[in-house]
Scaffold this active site. Structure first.
Site, PDB file in Angstrom:
ATOM      1  N   CYS A  78       0.841  -1.206   0.000  1.00  0.00           N
ATOM      2  CA  CYS A  78       0.000   0.000   0.000  1.00  0.00           C
ATOM      3  C   CYS A  78       0.874   1.253   0.000  1.00  0.00           C
ATOM      4  CB  CYS A  78      -1.000  -0.074   1.156  1.00  0.00           C
ATOM      5  SG  CYS A  78      -2.458   0.928   0.849  1.00  0.00           S
ATOM      6  N   HIS A 175      -3.208  -5.127   1.950  1.00  0.00           N
ATOM      7  CA  HIS A 175      -2.549  -5.322   3.254  1.00  0.00           C
ATOM      8  C   HIS A 175      -2.502  -6.802   3.647  1.00  0.00           C
ATOM      9  CE1 HIS A 175      -2.191  -1.138   4.706  1.00  0.00           C
ATOM     10  NE2 HIS A 175      -3.222  -0.921   3.894  1.00  0.00           N
ATOM     11  N   GLU A 177      -0.634  -8.166   5.648  1.00  0.00           N
ATOM     12  CA  GLU A 177      -0.297  -8.289   7.077  1.00  0.00           C
ATOM     13  C   GLU A 177      -1.544  -8.229   7.963  1.00  0.00           C
ATOM     14  OE1 GLU A 177      -0.006  -5.750   5.203  1.00  0.00           O
ATOM     15  OE2 GLU A 177      -0.506  -3.908   6.296  1.00  0.00           O
TER      16      GLU A 177
HETATM   17  N1  GLN Z   1      -3.700   6.269   0.908  1.00  0.00           N
HETATM   18  C1  GLN Z   1      -2.403   6.039   1.488  1.00  0.00           C
HETATM   19  C2  GLN Z   1      -1.337   6.820   0.737  1.00  0.00           C
HETATM   20  O1  GLN Z   1      -1.586   7.314  -0.307  1.00  0.00           O
HETATM   21  C3  GLN Z   1      -2.056   4.575   1.521  1.00  0.00           C
HETATM   22  C4  GLN Z   1      -3.051   3.820   2.371  1.00  0.00           C
HETATM   23  C5  GLN Z   1      -2.521   2.598   3.016  1.00  0.00           C
HETATM   24  O2  GLN Z   1      -1.293   2.386   3.116  1.00  0.00           O
HETATM   25  N2  GLN Z   1      -3.430   1.791   3.530  1.00  0.00           N
HETATM   26  O3  GLN Z   1      -0.238   6.941   1.186  1.00  0.00           O
END
Ligand code: GLN
Length: 195
Positions: A78, A175, A177
């Protein structure tokens, strides 16, 4: 294996728990010295602008680039994927530029549009239950990047890459994790053991 998680911001503890479930040592990484002591690095989810700013302040940008150039496997999830990438479709932010992809941040919509999907990942026998939280998708991939999984945006935005690999760099929009499914973490550890 000693597997580090970049511990500046975000859900690094959950990643370290996954590493420990797999029988390896999970190490918090905040300094270049701590980075030098690990066989692989995880960059967690969180807020990518914050992670990038803190990594700059902590003097970690070039040490991470050097370690990856030297062959250290890295796994970004992410925000971690955004931080690894070479660019975003939005305004500039500190990025490592190690993974040759352009990402779109918050591509699937806002927090309330977070969702779960069963995602088929190349190399894994069964689909993964993937949790997407304000997740990015991958807009463009470079020639050396292998797309390992795609997902169809439930909001109607179409099919997009969400898991990619470039040599020893692994990245996922979701995610892993946050579920009990540690197969992507195991993939990272395999890369470290191969090395
Ligand atoms: N929206 C976040 C970003 O742009 C990432 C979200 C996440 O890591 N769950 O950094």
């Amino acid at each position: 294996m000693r597997v580090g998680a970049l511990a500046l911001q975000g859900d690094f503890r959950e990643h370290l728990a996954a590493v420990e479930r797999l029988g390896h040592d999970g190490v918090e990484v905040r300094t270049p010295d701590e980075l030098a002591g690990v066989d692989a690095l995880i960059i967690p989810g969180g807020e990518s602008t914050t992670i990038g700013r803190l990594a700059t302040i902590y003097g970690l940008m070039d040490p991470i680039r050097d370690s990856v150039a030297d062959g250290m496997p890295v796994f970004g999830t992410c925000a971690g994927m955004i931080f690894l990438a070479s660019g975003t479709t939005g305004v500039d932010q500190p990025q490592l530029g190690l993974l040759d992809v352009i990402v779109e941040r918050n591509a699937f919509g806002r927090q309330v549009e977070s969702f779960e999907a069963d995602v088929r990942v190349t190399g894994l026998a069964d689909p993964m239950k993937a949790v997407f939280i304000r997740a990015p998708w991958i807009d463009k991939v470079g020639a050396d990047v292998e797309v390992l999984a795609t997902v169809d945006d439930p909001g109607g935005g179409g099919e997009h890459a969400v898991v990619v690999r470039q040599d020893r760099i692994l990245a996922a929009s979701f995610h892993p994790e946050l579920t009990a499914d540690d197969r992507l973490h195991a993939m990272l550890i395999d890369l470290a053991e191969e090395r």
